[in-house]
Design an enzyme around this catalytic site. Structure first.
Site, PDB file in Angstrom:
ATOM      1  N   GLU A 217      35.582   0.800 -18.585  1.00 56.38           N
ATOM      2  CA  GLU A 217      34.874   1.505 -19.656  1.00 56.38           C
ATOM      3  C   GLU A 217      35.141   0.850 -21.010  1.00 56.38           C
ATOM      4  O   GLU A 217      36.153   0.154 -21.185  1.00 56.38           O
ATOM      5  CB  GLU A 217      35.317   2.968 -19.697  1.00 56.38           C
ATOM      6  CG  GLU A 217      36.805   3.155 -19.978  1.00 56.38           C
ATOM      7  CD  GLU A 217      37.127   4.537 -20.533  1.00 56.38           C
ATOM      8  OE1 GLU A 217      36.624   4.867 -21.615  1.00 56.38           O
ATOM      9  OE2 GLU A 217      37.901   5.264 -19.874  1.00 56.38           O
TER      10      GLU A 217
ATOM     11  N   VAL B  55      34.246   7.745 -19.385  1.00 54.02           N
ATOM     12  CA  VAL B  55      34.259   7.779 -17.917  1.00 54.02           C
ATOM     13  C   VAL B  55      32.907   8.260 -17.378  1.00 54.02           C
ATOM     14  O   VAL B  55      32.337   7.657 -16.464  1.00 54.02           O
ATOM     15  CB  VAL B  55      35.399   8.690 -17.398  1.00 54.02           C
ATOM     16  CG1 VAL B  55      35.262   8.948 -15.903  1.00 54.02           C
ATOM     17  CG2 VAL B  55      36.755   8.056 -17.708  1.00 54.02           C
TER      18      VAL B  55
ATOM     19  N   LYS C  59      31.045   7.081 -29.373  1.00 53.34           N
ATOM     20  CA  LYS C  59      31.477   7.521 -28.041  1.00 53.34           C
ATOM     21  C   LYS C  59      30.264   8.033 -27.274  1.00 53.34           C
ATOM     22  O   LYS C  59      29.556   8.928 -27.732  1.00 53.34           O
ATOM     23  CB  LYS C  59      32.512   8.631 -28.247  1.00 53.34           C
ATOM     24  CG  LYS C  59      33.232   9.082 -27.010  1.00 53.34           C
ATOM     25  CD  LYS C  59      34.379   9.998 -27.422  1.00 53.34           C
ATOM     26  CE  LYS C  59      34.893  10.813 -26.251  1.00 53.34           C
ATOM     27  NZ  LYS C  59      35.984  11.715 -26.666  1.00 53.34           N
TER      28      LYS C  59
ATOM     29  N   LYS D 103      44.535  13.137 -18.564  1.00 52.80           N
ATOM     30  CA  LYS D 103      45.422  12.989 -19.722  1.00 52.80           C
ATOM     31  C   LYS D 103      46.328  14.204 -19.913  1.00 52.80           C
ATOM     32  O   LYS D 103      45.906  15.338 -19.773  1.00 52.80           O
ATOM     33  CB  LYS D 103      44.588  12.727 -20.967  1.00 52.80           C
ATOM     34  CG  LYS D 103      43.919  11.355 -20.928  1.00 52.80           C
ATOM     35  CD  LYS D 103      43.509  10.949 -22.297  1.00 52.80           C
ATOM     36  CE  LYS D 103      42.188  10.254 -22.373  1.00 52.80           C
ATOM     37  NZ  LYS D 103      41.182  10.483 -21.403  1.00 52.80           N
TER      38      LYS D 103
ATOM     39  N   ALA E  63      32.815  15.990 -19.870  1.00 57.01           N
ATOM     40  CA  ALA E  63      31.669  15.627 -19.027  1.00 57.01           C
ATOM     41  C   ALA E  63      32.102  14.725 -17.868  1.00 57.01           C
ATOM     42  O   ALA E  63      31.355  14.544 -16.902  1.00 57.01           O
ATOM     43  CB  ALA E  63      30.617  14.920 -19.873  1.00 57.01           C
ATOM     44  N   ASP E  64      33.307  14.168 -17.956  1.00 59.25           N
ATOM     45  CA  ASP E  64      33.810  13.307 -16.873  1.00 59.25           C
ATOM     46  C   ASP E  64      33.794  14.054 -15.535  1.00 59.25           C
ATOM     47  O   ASP E  64      33.501  13.472 -14.488  1.00 59.25           O
ATOM     48  CB  ASP E  64      35.256  12.861 -17.146  1.00 59.25           C
ATOM     49  CG  ASP E  64      35.376  11.945 -18.356  1.00 59.25           C
ATOM     50  OD1 ASP E  64      34.331  11.564 -18.930  1.00 59.25           O
ATOM     51  OD2 ASP E  64      36.519  11.624 -18.728  1.00 59.25           O
TER      52      ASP E  64
ATOM     53  N   ASP F 214      36.623  23.671 -23.798  1.00 55.51           N
ATOM     54  CA  ASP F 214      36.189  22.287 -23.983  1.00 55.51           C
ATOM     55  C   ASP F 214      36.430  21.578 -22.662  1.00 55.51           C
ATOM     56  O   ASP F 214      37.568  21.377 -22.247  1.00 55.51           O
ATOM     57  CB  ASP F 214      36.998  21.651 -25.120  1.00 55.51           C
ATOM     58  CG  ASP F 214      36.592  20.199 -25.388  1.00 55.51           C
ATOM     59  OD1 ASP F 214      35.955  19.580 -24.517  1.00 55.51           O
ATOM     60  OD2 ASP F 214      36.944  19.681 -26.458  1.00 55.51           O
TER      61      ASP F 214
HETATM   62  N1  PSU Z   1      41.620   6.518 -20.717  1.00 52.33           N
HETATM   63  C1  PSU Z   1      42.494   6.150 -21.701  1.00 52.33           C
HETATM   64  N2  PSU Z   1      42.129   6.420 -22.988  1.00 52.33           N
HETATM   65  C2  PSU Z   1      40.929   7.028 -23.325  1.00 52.33           C
HETATM   66  C3  PSU Z   1      40.017   7.404 -22.288  1.00 52.33           C
HETATM   67  C4  PSU Z   1      40.429   7.127 -21.000  1.00 52.33           C
HETATM   68  O1  PSU Z   1      43.568   5.613 -21.421  1.00 52.33           O
HETATM   69  O2  PSU Z   1      40.662   7.255 -24.501  1.00 52.33           O
HETATM   70  C5  PSU Z   1      38.679   8.080 -22.665  1.00 52.33           C
HETATM   71  C6  PSU Z   1      37.695   8.031 -21.509  1.00 52.33           C
HETATM   72  O3  PSU Z   1      36.542   7.385 -21.987  1.00 52.33           O
HETATM   73  C7  PSU Z   1      37.396   9.480 -21.177  1.00 52.33           C
HETATM   74  C8  PSU Z   1      37.539  10.115 -22.521  1.00 52.33           C
HETATM   75  O4  PSU Z   1      36.122   9.643 -20.619  1.00 52.33           O
HETATM   76  O5  PSU Z   1      38.746   9.487 -23.003  1.00 52.33           O
HETATM   77  C9  PSU Z   1      37.603  11.639 -22.442  1.00 52.33           C
HETATM   78  O6  PSU Z   1      37.043  12.176 -23.617  1.00 52.33           O
HETATM   79  P1  PSU Z   1      36.597  13.725 -23.665  1.00 52.33           P
HETATM   80  O7  PSU Z   1      37.839  14.481 -23.379  1.00 52.33           O
HETATM   81  O8  PSU Z   1      36.078  13.962 -25.082  1.00 52.33           O
HETATM   82  O9  PSU Z   1      35.538  13.905 -22.618  1.00 52.33           O
HETATM   83 MN    MN Z   2      35.031  17.586 -24.983  1.00 54.42          MN
END
Ligand code: PSU
Ligand code: MN
Length: 313
Positions: free
Chosen positions: A25, A106, A86, A164, A146-147, A143
């Site tokens: 990604e 993702v 993003k 995470k 979308a992954d 929250d």
């Molecule tokens: N993996 C990492 N760092 C990141 C991400 C993944 O080590 O920043 C990113 C990916 O693109 C994942 C996004 O889809 O963080 C998640 O963002 P959100 O929680 O807003 O969907």
């Molecule tokens: Mn979000």
């Protein structure tokens, strides 16, 4: 000819030839990591895939096309605002029509990978269900990344160090179950917590043998309605952090996000950078190491899958 896709010659040749290709990604480069480390990590992830004998295919949206395979120049362009917005799966259609550039998360990356015929993707950690935070003045708010939905729909294996640490991990695992996404631990019983190998939560199946892992993916994809698979690779043991240490950093960063009323797509990047500063870059070192290790495992898995397909012909 698929007009909206633009593959590099190298990726196109590898796919046409049935060779191993692993997707990467670009949001991890544009939003996930600070400059100047971000471009180096992006390059190191590509190198890691190559060392395993596979071709790396980093994705993005640039000049009205879904790009598969990025040059260092492309990456630098995405790392600089405003090009590196993003971009999730739902943003792809509008971004194509409006010719807007975007760094893929993702959810967007699995979508582009599937469209290009790539079935393995390596990243750091997926998004999931956030802890309930008193976001803006409106109070508590859900929250959900979308992954999760993209992984349930699109048949691509995502190699990551779990979800995470800043997320609500038990609820994220429940969501993956409800969405029908197998959660497989590669040499791990625990669902990894990104910076830490332990979460106290279990994967659905632990698989230590890469051939068996590849067979599990193929068996899953042979069944009706199957989508993505989460392959969990714990962070490298020599650098991984302790669970309590990470939790303390998450608590502080989340409180700061609440105080600053951060919400939406800005939340994950805000918390990651807060934790990095609070830990004197220790989280950055772990994030880098695990992202490169996951890219390498994605490369190995792509090679294994390609070999299984050949043995069938
Ligand atoms: N993996 C990492 N760092 C990141 C991400 C993944 O080590 O920043 C990113 C990916 O693109 C994942 C996004 O889809 O963080 C998640 O963002 P959100 O929680 O807003 O969907
Ligand atoms: Mn979000």
């Amino acid at each position: 000819m698929n007009e909206k896709l633009l593959l590099t010659d190298e990726v196109a040749a590898a796919l046409a030839d049935g060779q191993a290709v692993a997707a990467l990604e670009s949001s991890i480069v544009a939003q996930g990591l600070p400059e100047p480390d971000n471009l180096e990590v992006g390059q190191a992830m590509q190198d890691a895939v190559r060392r395993q004998g596979a071709i790396p295919a980093m994705t993005a949206v640039l000049d009205g096309r879904l790009r598969v395979g990025l040059t260092a120049e492309n990456m630098a362009r995405l790392a600089a605002a405003p090009d590196g917005q993003k971009c999730g799966a739902r943003d792809l259609g509008p971004a194509l029509a409006l010719s807007l550039p975007g760094a893929t998360t993702v959810s967007a990356t699995v979508t582009i990978a599937a469209e290009a015929g790539i079935s393995v993707f390596g990243t750091g950690g997926i998004g999931g269900v956030h802890r309930v935070t008193a976001a803006a003045k409106g109070g508590a708010r859900a929250d959900i990344s979308a992954d999760l939905l993209a992984m349930s729909r699109v048949p691509v294996a995502v190699v990551s160090s779990g979800a995470k640490s800043l997320l609500d991990l038990p609820t994220t695992l429940e969501a993956l179950e409800a969405l029908g996404v197998p959660v497989l631990g590669y040499c791990s019983d625990d669902f990894p917590a990104f910076y830490s190998g332990e979460s106290g939560l279990s994967v659905s199946y632990r698989i230590d043998d890469l051939t068996v892992l590849a067979q599990a993916l193929r068996a899953h994809w042979s069944l009706p309605g199957s989508g993505g698979i989460l392959v969990c690779n714990p962070p490298p043991a020599d650098i991984a952090m302790g669970r309590d240490e990470v939790e303390a950093l998450v608590q502080d960063a989340t409180a700061a996000a609440n105080a600053a009323e951060i919400s939406g797509g800005a939340l994950t990047p805000f918390i990651l950078s807060h934790m990095r500063r609070a830990s004197n870059n220790q989280t950055l070192r772990v994030n880098t190491a695990l992202a490169v290790a996951n890219a390498a495992l994605a490369g190995r898995l792509a090679v294994k899958l390609a070999a299984l397909s050949v043995s069938e012909r």
